[in-house]
Design a protein around this motif. Sequence first.
Motif, PDB file in Angstrom:
ATOM      1  N   SER A 139      37.393 -19.868  -1.980  1.00 13.92           N
ATOM      2  CA  SER A 139      38.055 -20.445  -3.393  1.00 13.92           C
ATOM      3  C   SER A 139      38.375 -19.101  -3.562  1.00 13.92           C
ATOM      4  CB  SER A 139      38.203 -21.015  -3.935  1.00 13.92           C
ATOM      5  OG  SER A 139      38.260 -22.609  -3.591  1.00 13.92           O
ATOM      6  N   PHE A 140      37.742 -18.273  -3.726  1.00 15.20           N
ATOM      7  CA  PHE A 140      37.755 -16.833  -4.054  1.00 15.20           C
ATOM      8  C   PHE A 140      38.077 -15.558  -3.557  1.00 15.20           C
ATOM      9  CE2 PHE A 140      34.301 -19.292  -5.425  1.00 15.20           C
ATOM     10  CZ  PHE A 140      34.206 -18.686  -7.007  1.00 15.20           C
ATOM     11  N   ARG A 141      38.862 -14.702  -4.095  1.00 10.66           N
ATOM     12  CA  ARG A 141      39.132 -13.378  -3.710  1.00 10.66           C
ATOM     13  C   ARG A 141      38.304 -11.902  -3.930  1.00 10.66           C
ATOM     14  NH1 ARG A 141      41.132  -8.663  -7.144  1.00 10.66           N
ATOM     15  NH2 ARG A 141      42.813  -8.709  -5.485  1.00 10.66           N
ATOM     16  N   SER A 142      38.391 -10.945  -3.312  1.00 10.91           N
ATOM     17  CA  SER A 142      37.775 -10.297  -3.343  1.00 10.91           C
ATOM     18  C   SER A 142      38.374  -8.486  -3.832  1.00 10.91           C
ATOM     19  CB  SER A 142      36.467 -10.175  -3.083  1.00 10.91           C
ATOM     20  OG  SER A 142      37.201  -9.332  -1.711  1.00 10.91           O
ATOM     21  N   ALA A 143      38.298  -7.631  -4.943  1.00 14.11           N
ATOM     22  CA  ALA A 143      38.514  -6.293  -4.251  1.00 14.11           C
ATOM     23  C   ALA A 143      37.375  -5.912  -4.668  1.00 14.11           C
ATOM     24  CB  ALA A 143      39.726  -6.614  -5.284  1.00 14.11           C
ATOM     25  N   ILE A 144      37.643  -4.562  -5.127  1.00 17.02           N
ATOM     26  CA  ILE A 144      36.798  -3.625  -5.121  1.00 17.02           C
ATOM     27  C   ILE A 144      37.163  -1.960  -6.934  1.00 17.02           C
ATOM     28  CG2 ILE A 144      35.614  -0.818  -4.758  1.00 17.02           C
ATOM     29  CD1 ILE A 144      36.239  -1.934  -1.627  1.00 17.02           C
ATOM     30  N   PHE A 145      35.745  -1.669  -6.984  1.00 20.60           N
ATOM     31  CA  PHE A 145      36.395  -0.929  -8.663  1.00 20.60           C
ATOM     32  C   PHE A 145      35.562  -0.372  -8.620  1.00 20.60           C
ATOM     33  CE2 PHE A 145      38.094  -5.627  -9.027  1.00 20.60           C
ATOM     34  CZ  PHE A 145      38.910  -5.600 -10.167  1.00 20.60           C
ATOM     35  N   PRO A 146      35.441   0.147  -9.463  1.00 27.02           N
ATOM     36  CA  PRO A 146      34.278   1.504  -9.730  1.00 27.02           C
ATOM     37  C   PRO A 146      33.232   0.989 -10.622  1.00 27.02           C
ATOM     38  CG  PRO A 146      35.887   2.208 -11.270  1.00 27.02           C
ATOM     39  CD  PRO A 146      36.804   1.141 -10.534  1.00 27.02           C
ATOM     40  N   THR A 147      32.200   1.315 -11.581  1.00 26.41           N
ATOM     41  CA  THR A 147      31.110   0.949 -12.365  1.00 26.41           C
ATOM     42  C   THR A 147      32.369   1.261 -13.581  1.00 26.41           C
ATOM     43  OG1 THR A 147      29.641   1.139 -10.665  1.00 26.41           O
ATOM     44  CG2 THR A 147      28.771   1.453 -12.677  1.00 26.41           C
ATOM     45  N   TYR A 148      31.820   0.079 -14.187  1.00 25.25           N
ATOM     46  CA  TYR A 148      32.884   0.506 -15.845  1.00 25.25           C
ATOM     47  C   TYR A 148      31.158   0.199 -16.726  1.00 25.25           C
ATOM     48  CZ  TYR A 148      36.410  -1.648 -14.202  1.00 25.25           C
ATOM     49  OH  TYR A 148      38.537  -1.126 -13.807  1.00 25.25           O
ATOM     50  N   GLY A 149      31.142   0.888 -17.759  1.00 28.93           N
ATOM     51  CA  GLY A 149      30.315   1.233 -19.136  1.00 28.93           C
ATOM     52  C   GLY A 149      29.443   2.350 -18.246  1.00 28.93           C
ATOM     53  N   ALA A 150      28.917   3.305 -17.646  1.00 26.48           N
ATOM     54  CA  ALA A 150      27.543   3.684 -17.379  1.00 26.48           C
ATOM     55  C   ALA A 150      27.740   5.169 -17.007  1.00 26.48           C
ATOM     56  CB  ALA A 150      28.146   3.363 -15.431  1.00 26.48           C
ATOM     57  N   GLY A 151      29.062   5.104 -18.098  1.00 28.99           N
ATOM     58  CA  GLY A 151      28.683   7.202 -18.011  1.00 28.99           C
ATOM     59  C   GLY A 151      29.286   8.212 -16.614  1.00 28.99           C
ATOM     60  N   ASP A 152      30.197   9.120 -17.151  1.00 29.09           N
ATOM     61  CA  ASP A 152      31.459   9.141 -16.482  1.00 29.09           C
ATOM     62  C   ASP A 152      30.112  10.379 -15.140  1.00 29.09           C
ATOM     63  OD1 ASP A 152      34.108  10.867 -18.362  1.00 29.09           O
ATOM     64  OD2 ASP A 152      33.467   9.375 -17.689  1.00 29.09           O
ATOM     65  N   GLU A 153      28.791  10.300 -15.249  1.00 29.60           N
ATOM     66  CA  GLU A 153      28.133  10.703 -14.268  1.00 29.60           C
ATOM     67  C   GLU A 153      27.782   9.045 -13.122  1.00 29.60           C
ATOM     68  OE1 GLU A 153      27.341  13.869 -13.577  1.00 29.60           O
ATOM     69  OE2 GLU A 153      29.065  13.830 -15.431  1.00 29.60           O
ATOM     70  N   ASP A 154      28.134   8.557 -13.130  1.00 29.64           N
ATOM     71  CA  ASP A 154      27.823   7.195 -12.765  1.00 29.64           C
ATOM     72  C   ASP A 154      29.161   6.852 -11.467  1.00 29.64           C
ATOM     73  OD1 ASP A 154      28.082   4.487 -11.195  1.00 29.64           O
ATOM     74  OD2 ASP A 154      25.743   4.500 -12.060  1.00 29.64           O
ATOM     75  N   ASP A 155      28.290   6.901 -10.221  1.00 32.97           N
ATOM     76  CA  ASP A 155      29.042   7.054  -9.501  1.00 32.97           C
ATOM     77  C   ASP A 155      29.104   5.828  -8.526  1.00 32.97           C
ATOM     78  OD1 ASP A 155      31.218   9.112  -9.027  1.00 32.97           O
ATOM     79  OD2 ASP A 155      29.450  10.177  -8.834  1.00 32.97           O
ATOM     80  N   GLY A 156      28.534   4.540  -9.624  1.00 32.93           N
ATOM     81  CA  GLY A 156      28.958   3.439  -8.170  1.00 32.93           C
ATOM     82  C   GLY A 156      29.908   2.587  -8.007  1.00 32.93           C
ATOM     83  N   VAL A 157      30.244   2.000  -7.690  1.00 30.44           N
ATOM     84  CA  VAL A 157      30.848   0.896  -6.481  1.00 30.44           C
ATOM     85  C   VAL A 157      31.148  -0.055  -6.775  1.00 30.44           C
ATOM     86  CG1 VAL A 157      32.314   0.443  -4.737  1.00 30.44           C
ATOM     87  CG2 VAL A 157      31.905   1.986  -4.585  1.00 30.44           C
ATOM     88  N   VAL A 158      31.351  -0.991  -7.081  1.00 30.40           N
ATOM     89  CA  VAL A 158      31.750  -2.631  -7.500  1.00 30.40           C
ATOM     90  C   VAL A 158      32.676  -3.571  -6.212  1.00 30.40           C
ATOM     91  CG1 VAL A 158      31.545  -4.487  -9.119  1.00 30.40           C
ATOM     92  CG2 VAL A 158      30.743  -2.151  -9.815  1.00 30.40           C
ATOM     93  N   LEU A 159      32.106  -4.491  -6.211  1.00 33.03           N
ATOM     94  CA  LEU A 159      33.114  -5.629  -4.772  1.00 33.03           C
ATOM     95  C   LEU A 159      32.698  -6.680  -6.392  1.00 33.03           C
ATOM     96  CD1 LEU A 159      34.709  -6.440  -2.365  1.00 33.03           C
ATOM     97  CD2 LEU A 159      31.849  -7.080  -1.572  1.00 33.03           C
ATOM     98  N   CYS A 160      34.299  -7.371  -6.147  1.00 36.23           N
ATOM     99  CA  CYS A 160      33.968  -8.434  -7.404  1.00 36.23           C
ATOM    100  C   CYS A 160      34.733  -9.783  -6.535  1.00 36.23           C
ATOM    101  CB  CYS A 160      34.886  -7.581  -8.623  1.00 36.23           C
ATOM    102  SG  CYS A 160      34.937  -8.878  -9.617  1.00 36.23           S
ATOM    103  N   ALA A 161      34.502 -10.604  -6.731  1.00 31.39           N
ATOM    104  CA  ALA A 161      34.562 -12.240  -6.209  1.00 31.39           C
ATOM    105  C   ALA A 161      35.473 -12.283  -7.479  1.00 31.39           C
ATOM    106  CB  ALA A 161      33.761 -12.313  -5.211  1.00 31.39           C
TER     107      ALA A 161
END
Length: 780
Positions: A139-161
């Motif tokens: 019952s879940f869908r997913s999408a990709i997001f950038p990292t939030y709240g970590a500052g401009d120097e963070d290049d994290g990638v988030v997968l959200c269900a």
Amino acid sequence: MTTSSQLAFSIHDGSLDVGGAVLLSGVPSNVTLSSFEFDKSCCDAPPHLLDQATATAAAGRGAFLGFTAPDATDRAPCRLGQLLNRKFLSVFRFKTWWSTMRAGERGRDVQPETQWLLLDAPELGPGGCVFVLPLVQGSFRSAIFPTYGAGDEDDGVVLCAESGSPAVTGSDFRRIAYVHAGTDPYVVMREAYLAARVHLGTFKLIEEKALPPIAERFGWCTWDAFYLTVDPVGVWQGVSEFADAGVPARFIVIDDGWQSVNRDDDPAHADARGLVLGGDQMTARLHRFDECERFRRYREGGSGDNGGDVGLKAFLKDMRQKFPGLDDVYVWQALCGAWGGVRPGATSLDTVIEPARLSPGLAGTMEDLAVDRIVEGGIGLVQPHHAGKLYDAMHSYLSGAGITGVKVDVFNTLEYLCADHGGRVELAKAYYAGLSDSIAANFSGTGIIASMQQCNDFFFLGTRQVSMARAGDDFWFDDPNGDPMGVYWLQGVHMVNCSYNSLWMGQFVRPDWDMFQSDHVCAAFHAASRAVSGSPIYVSDSLGGHDFALLKTLVFPDGTLPLCLHYALPTRDCLFKNPLFDQETVLKMWNLNKFGGVIGAFNCQGAGWDPAERRIRGYAHCYKAISGTVQPSDVEWGQREDTAAMANASEYAVYKHHSGELVLMTRESDPINFALQPSSYEIFTFAPVMLLAGGVKFAPVGVVDMLNCGGTIVDVEGHGDVRVRVKGAGNLVVYSSVRPARSLVDGCDVAFEWGNGGKLEVSVAWKQDKEGVCDVVFCF
């Protein structure tokens, strides 16, 4: 050559890698990889697709990517790792229902609600790439997001269900995404969606479905001509104008404005008054399933009470008698009936006005009038157990009146309403099942264009029946934000949206490039893109507002099209570039014809997404001339079995649309250089050269009066003499290394012109009794 074993994904030492390419670093311990497996006995895919998927699984080039959450939740964002110094192409939602491309090379370049990522991986070999595809799991869908709240120097990638409902929670998301590697980006994407198809079993690929007849026809949509005031008189006049000019509309779309709608403060059973422009109707709801009063007043024969049919049925009966070539008539509807749904108590269906709540992922998208109005009024939602009854009530009536299909808008509003209905996946399943069943029962299984649907929920859950859907956002004839560049910059944006969205949407549906206006200042720019798109072609011209000379470069006199075999896609050298505002990239799109290929080149520079302003805006400094190159290898000959052999031609005759120049190239030749002014284009037609008896070299180019001239070649036979069957009227161009002794058209000797460069020209006429086809023979 890279072997399959070298393309196995792994996570070790905090890195996600494949074949020596580190894709993500700093990968947390709760991120998981698992092998791609599926139960063949439970899959309804055709045997050839099952065989392909089995081979893909055996090769080990793909795997499920996912994670486990610490606690059960309805929304689980998981940091996958850090993306650094690796070019990528992505598509993200910039509005609830529209998506566009984004290229970058770091995690900070990723946008919220990203639907997929294609990572450049040259370590795997020429063309090496990795596709990251968020999926649906349970019952879940997913999408990709950038990292939030970590500052401009963070290049994290988030997968959200996310489920979309606080009552629907989970913690195990180990199959919430899929990754696939290879050395052909088009094949990699195709194999990834095939894997998703056999794994999920909730949708069908385009090759499993029939296309509606409108896919190969010319049409007219009423929207820009009338907006919400459409009526029988106007529709009749519009169809007449096309017919009288020799550009007959083989289908029409009666857009928003034909329905019986009213607002909550209107009398319960009366149509709303004063709905004129877009926006006024977005809080209105259906109060009955038949046509509005303007259409209900119509009488068979056009006037009087003669005892015949009335309303929409009478109108369509008269239209088809007057215009026998009008094959299809579609009407507009919203997924929930109308923009505001169905008015409670107006029908027998269980309907409740539900408040509209935006999902958290939409916080980073563009402000939108339609969203604001929907939130303002809520939606009269027919409850999920009655969704099938809603569609059958609407569509059975329309089918009985002579309507052959529907254009369905506003798909993604379901995610606004899902909290109390099991979440967005479950609500979507109920509605899409009802819609699919109704299309199958009432519109021959193919009579639908899906629109405002560019989110993975729809494609994964709603395309069992749907075989055509919009590839871009709306065609705007001017800039709604008042940009000083006015009508110009948005035109290139529309083109880029359609071409890059086709990379993924074309796996499920035939991409529909939307209507345009033939008398627009950039109409030729749009026409050229439609000519090579492989899409149906339809316009939204106002009455009297036509450029018929332009339309005749797109449309045959019988309303059919010189249609490409494939759907247009960006060339490889555009995949990780930004053709909107990098000041250097020409958008090049490839497509295939039966006897050649085509490259459309477009200067779309001058606009694009601004993450800070959260809108698409003009970049005036980019609106300038740029240069590019083109060569035979830009055409992806191998993407179809029936065109693959053309990749091995020793020479190609290349025709330049604007100059009319015909040149010869080999695969080793230097590329052709060209320059394009802003909002301008060139079309290059590539025809493989055949070697005939006696050493004559020959290549069929086509009727060059048409923008996709290669699409006019029906058949070619040649040993000594050459017989070319061609559809259309005008100037047929072929390449011949030798001057022919004679030229015959339908058995009659005709004059021809032949130049030292091998350009051979002869005039052909439209053969009405042979569906526009004539036989041309060149005798050597």
